[in-house]
Enzyme design. Structure first.
Site, PDB file in Angstrom:
ATOM      1  N   GLU A  79       0.824  -1.309  -0.006  1.00 38.58           N
ATOM      2  CA  GLU A  79       0.007   0.051  -0.030  1.00 38.58           C
ATOM      3  C   GLU A  79       1.063   1.123   0.069  1.00 38.58           C
ATOM      4  O   GLU A  79       0.537   2.350   0.373  1.00 38.58           O
ATOM      5  CB  GLU A  79      -0.866   0.230   1.361  1.00 38.58           C
ATOM      6  N   CYS A 111      -3.346  -3.697   4.526  1.00 35.03           N
ATOM      7  CA  CYS A 111      -2.370  -5.002   4.823  1.00 35.03           C
ATOM      8  C   CYS A 111      -2.763  -6.370   4.311  1.00 35.03           C
ATOM      9  O   CYS A 111      -1.980  -7.304   4.584  1.00 35.03           O
ATOM     10  CB  CYS A 111      -2.368  -4.928   6.449  1.00 35.03           C
ATOM     11  N   HIS A 233      -1.753 -10.719  11.932  1.00 33.26           N
ATOM     12  CA  HIS A 233      -1.275  -9.477  11.527  1.00 33.26           C
ATOM     13  C   HIS A 233      -1.218  -8.711  12.737  1.00 33.26           C
ATOM     14  O   HIS A 233      -2.044  -8.375  13.454  1.00 33.26           O
ATOM     15  CB  HIS A 233      -2.447  -8.843  10.368  1.00 33.26           C
TER      16      HIS A 233
HETATM   17  P1  HMG Z   1      -3.980   5.537  22.153  1.00 32.87           P
HETATM   18  O1  HMG Z   1      -5.301   6.035  22.012  1.00 32.87           O
HETATM   19  O2  HMG Z   1      -2.955   6.543  22.416  1.00 32.87           O
HETATM   20  O3  HMG Z   1      -3.959   4.472  23.321  1.00 32.87           O
HETATM   21  O4  HMG Z   1      -3.581   5.047  20.623  1.00 32.87           O
HETATM   22  P2  HMG Z   1      -4.698   4.200  24.395  1.00 32.87           P
HETATM   23  O5  HMG Z   1      -5.114   5.093  25.382  1.00 32.87           O
HETATM   24  O6  HMG Z   1      -6.074   3.203  23.813  1.00 32.87           O
HETATM   25  O7  HMG Z   1      -4.038   2.867  24.985  1.00 32.87           O
HETATM   26  C1  HMG Z   1      -3.464   1.880  24.546  1.00 32.87           C
HETATM   27  C2  HMG Z   1      -3.262   0.705  25.579  1.00 32.87           C
HETATM   28  O8  HMG Z   1      -2.367   1.220  26.565  1.00 32.87           O
HETATM   29  C3  HMG Z   1      -4.558   0.533  26.449  1.00 32.87           C
HETATM   30  O9  HMG Z   1      -4.741  -0.944  26.533  1.00 32.87           O
HETATM   31  C4  HMG Z   1      -4.327   1.181  27.789  1.00 32.87           C
HETATM   32  O10 HMG Z   1      -4.950   0.618  28.789  1.00 32.87           O
HETATM   33  C5  HMG Z   1      -2.662   1.003  27.812  1.00 32.87           C
HETATM   34  P3  HMG Z   1      -5.845  -1.649  26.009  1.00 32.87           P
HETATM   35  O11 HMG Z   1      -6.930  -1.109  26.738  1.00 32.87           O
HETATM   36  O12 HMG Z   1      -6.242  -1.438  24.574  1.00 32.87           O
HETATM   37  O13 HMG Z   1      -5.726  -3.012  26.500  1.00 32.87           O
HETATM   38  N1  HMG Z   1      -1.895   1.702  28.660  1.00 32.87           N
HETATM   39  C6  HMG Z   1      -0.893   1.337  29.694  1.00 32.87           C
HETATM   40  N2  HMG Z   1      -0.699   0.058  29.855  1.00 32.87           N
HETATM   41  C7  HMG Z   1       0.390   0.035  30.910  1.00 32.87           C
HETATM   42  N3  HMG Z   1       1.054   1.172  31.241  1.00 32.87           N
HETATM   43  C8  HMG Z   1       0.475   2.418  31.320  1.00 32.87           C
HETATM   44  C9  HMG Z   1      -0.609   2.436  30.223  1.00 32.87           C
HETATM   45  N4  HMG Z   1      -1.216   3.392  29.783  1.00 32.87           N
HETATM   46  C10 HMG Z   1      -2.053   3.275  28.970  1.00 32.87           C
HETATM   47  N5  HMG Z   1       1.055   3.352  31.964  1.00 32.87           N
HETATM   48  C11 HMG Z   1      -4.125   3.359  19.193  1.00 32.87           C
HETATM   49  C12 HMG Z   1      -3.817   3.638  20.390  1.00 32.87           C
HETATM   50  C13 HMG Z   1      -4.104   1.939  18.793  1.00 32.87           C
HETATM   51  C14 HMG Z   1      -5.548   3.647  18.790  1.00 32.87           C
HETATM   52  C15 HMG Z   1      -3.079   3.892  18.075  1.00 32.87           C
HETATM   53  O14 HMG Z   1      -1.707   3.644  18.529  1.00 32.87           O
HETATM   54  C16 HMG Z   1      -3.277   3.721  16.667  1.00 32.87           C
HETATM   55  O15 HMG Z   1      -4.257   4.721  16.288  1.00 32.87           O
HETATM   56  N6  HMG Z   1      -2.804   3.252  16.064  1.00 32.87           N
HETATM   57  C17 HMG Z   1      -2.949   2.840  14.394  1.00 32.87           C
HETATM   58  C18 HMG Z   1      -4.047   2.103  13.863  1.00 32.87           C
HETATM   59  C19 HMG Z   1      -4.000   0.664  14.341  1.00 32.87           C
HETATM   60  O16 HMG Z   1      -2.829   0.266  14.289  1.00 32.87           O
HETATM   61  N7  HMG Z   1      -5.100   0.097  14.400  1.00 32.87           N
HETATM   62  C20 HMG Z   1      -4.872  -1.638  14.355  1.00 32.87           C
HETATM   63  C21 HMG Z   1      -6.105  -2.274  13.648  1.00 32.87           C
HETATM   64  S1  HMG Z   1      -6.460  -1.683  12.177  1.00 32.87           S
HETATM   65  C22 HMG Z   1      -5.013  -2.370  11.178  1.00 32.87           C
HETATM   66  O17 HMG Z   1      -4.602  -3.432  11.732  1.00 32.87           O
HETATM   67  C23 HMG Z   1      -4.733  -2.123   9.998  1.00 32.87           C
HETATM   68  C24 HMG Z   1      -3.431  -1.419   9.705  1.00 32.87           C
HETATM   69  O18 HMG Z   1      -2.262  -2.276   9.940  1.00 32.87           O
HETATM   70  C25 HMG Z   1      -3.687  -0.773   8.349  1.00 32.87           C
HETATM   71  C26 HMG Z   1      -3.549  -1.425   7.060  1.00 32.87           C
HETATM   72  O19 HMG Z   1      -4.469  -2.711   7.149  1.00 32.87           O
HETATM   73  O20 HMG Z   1      -3.291  -1.229   6.138  1.00 32.87           O
HETATM   74  C27 HMG Z   1      -3.186  -0.285  10.911  1.00 32.87           C
END
Ligand code: HMG
Length: 388
Positions: A79, A111, A233
């Site tokens: 991509e 992906c 993935h």
């Molecule tokens: P965010 O909103 O900053 O993070 O971004 P959050 O507040 O949701 O926290 C993440 C986790 O950290 C949570 O755990 C928190 O509790 C934990 P969860 O509830 O998820 O189990 N946390 C802590 N843990 C330990 N100690 C601490 C602490 N503080 C918080 N002190 C988000 C997270 C994934 C949304 C962001 O990184 C993002 O937007 N990433 C990009 C999108 C992505 O990867 N999506 C995945 C699914 S889509 C996909 O796989 C396709 C893709 O590869 C693209 C394609 O297909 O081409 C992306």
């Protein structure tokens, strides 16, 4: 006749960023990145590498001269294409000296592109058993400095040689898929960085995993206990763990799947997201690091591409004890990377081919990889084989 992955190669860029340093710079608790997201390091790409050079650098490690003659199809899932018309596959075919009698083309569905290539290769070899197909999956994951997605960036390439009587993974020809028009992640033509609805995307990922896993089990009368391990993935490693947790329990077999998951996430946690190649880096990580897998053990594979397409399929391990052979190349590559400070990463992130066109020549003195992108002249990308 069995058909599947005969050889697998991996490449990622020479630089990385430590997630503890990134957390400090962004005012986050490091455990959010290390535990909450599950990432330790992230690959950072210099301007002299792109998906073409990364794929060529991954493939050159695994292909013999006989393979290059026998390959009659080169499929490139990405991509992060380098041209709106010409496929990245043609460039790699030419850089590697693969026979001109091969069909070469590129496919895209976020992906999922690597998995589309694997399944297409399976079908092709089913009809033409003497064929060998080179499946390439390479990407650069970019969300932007200071965004929530920044911690999930990365880059890398996987090259898989698919053939009959494979040495690594024999595919079962059993799979279930699901697609829906969803705006969880996309990248409009004018942007290098992706747009993502982060939390929505994680919910959809789990939903697609559950749908395809349940469909697969219903179609082929299988249950969780038929799988010795699962590879996912891994946009960030916690994502796969969250999905796995939706189908396991507290029994012994579930504990085994969790242990195997730890092996499968090792390399991904050090590289970050490589989009199309992510599932296959996780498979490589599992096979190279697991001490428990045996020949004949079944592995479940979950592929997800935003937008969205999901597929759950399976294969069986052909040979046990592949650890040294498979792990050596990756361990060496990762050990030789240079660590960047956050300002150095930010400067490298801003670099690359200007979107507005024009001639450019990159300083390639520090890039000692075999294939590099020298620059652009007269709107043509200039690739170089440094051994030629
Ligand atoms: P965010 O909103 O900053 O993070 O971004 P959050 O507040 O949701 O926290 C993440 C986790 O950290 C949570 O755990 C928190 O509790 C934990 P969860 O509830 O998820 O189990 N946390 C802590 N843990 C330990 N100690 C601490 C602490 N503080 C918080 N002190 C988000 C997270 C994934 C949304 C962001 O990184 C993002 O937007 N990433 C990009 C999108 C992505 O990867 N999506 C995945 C699914 S889509 C996909 O796989 C396709 C893709 O590869 C693209 C394609 O297909 O081409 C992306």
């Amino acid at each position: 006749m069995t058909i599947g992955i005969d050889k697998i190669g991996f490449f990622t860029s020479d630089y990385y960023l430590d997630m503890v340093d990134l957390a400090a710079a962004r005012g986050e608790d490091p455990n959010k990145y290390l535990i909450g997201i599950g990432q330790e390091q992230q690959a950072v790409i210099p301007p002299t590498q792109d998906v073409v050079t990364m794929a060529a650098n991954a493939a050159v490690k695994i292909l013999s001269d006989d393979d290059k003659q026998a390959i009659d199809m080169v499929i490139f899932g990405t991509e992060t294409g380098v041209d709106n018309s010409k496929s990245a596959a043609i460039y790699v075919q030419s850089l590697l000296g693969i026979s001109n009698t091969a069909r070469s083309f590129e496919i895209k569905q976020a992906c999922y592109g690597g998995t589309a290539g694997v399944q297409m290769a399976f079908d092709h070899i089913s009809v033409h058993p003497e064929s060998k197909v080179l499946v390439l999956a390479a990407d650069i994951a970019r969300y932007g400095i200071g965004t929530a997605g920044e911690v999930t960036q990365g880059d890398g390439a996987i090259a898989m040689l698919m053939s009959q009587d494979p040495q690594i993974l024999a595919l079962d020809n059993q799979s279930a898929f699901h697609s829906e028009n969803i705006m969880d992640f996309w990248r409009p033509f004018y942007r290098r960085d992706a747009i993502v609805d982060g939390h929505y995307s994680t919910d959809i990922y789990i939903d697609f995993f559950n749908q395809t896993f349940n469909d697969y089990c219903a179609k082929y009368q299988r249950t969780l206990t038929d799988f010795s391990a699962m590879a996912f993935h891994l946009p960030f490693t916690k994502m796969g763990l969250k999905a796995l947790r939706t189908v396991i329990d507290t029994d012994e077999h579930s504990q085994q799947l969790l242990k195997e998951f730890d092996y499968s996430k090792k390399y991904n946690s050090l590289v970050g997201n490589l989009y199309t190649g992510s599932l296959y880096l996780s498979l490589l990580s599992l096979l190279a690091n697991s001490t428990m897998l045996h020949a004949g053990d079944r592995i479940g594979l979950f592929s997800y591409g935003s937008g969205a397409q999901g597929e759950f399929y399976s294969g069986t391990v052909v040979k046990a004890m592949q650890r040294q052979r498979l792990g050596h190349q990756v361990d060496q590559l990762l050990a030789n990377r240079t660590k960047l400070s956050v300002p150095e990463y930010e400067a490298m992130y801003a670099n690359g081919l200007p979107n507005v066109g024009g001639d450019v020549t990159f300083d390639s003195a520090d890039d000692h990889n075999r294939f590099i992108l020298v620059g652009r002249k007269d709107d043509q990308l200039i690739y170089q084989d440094q051994l030629a």
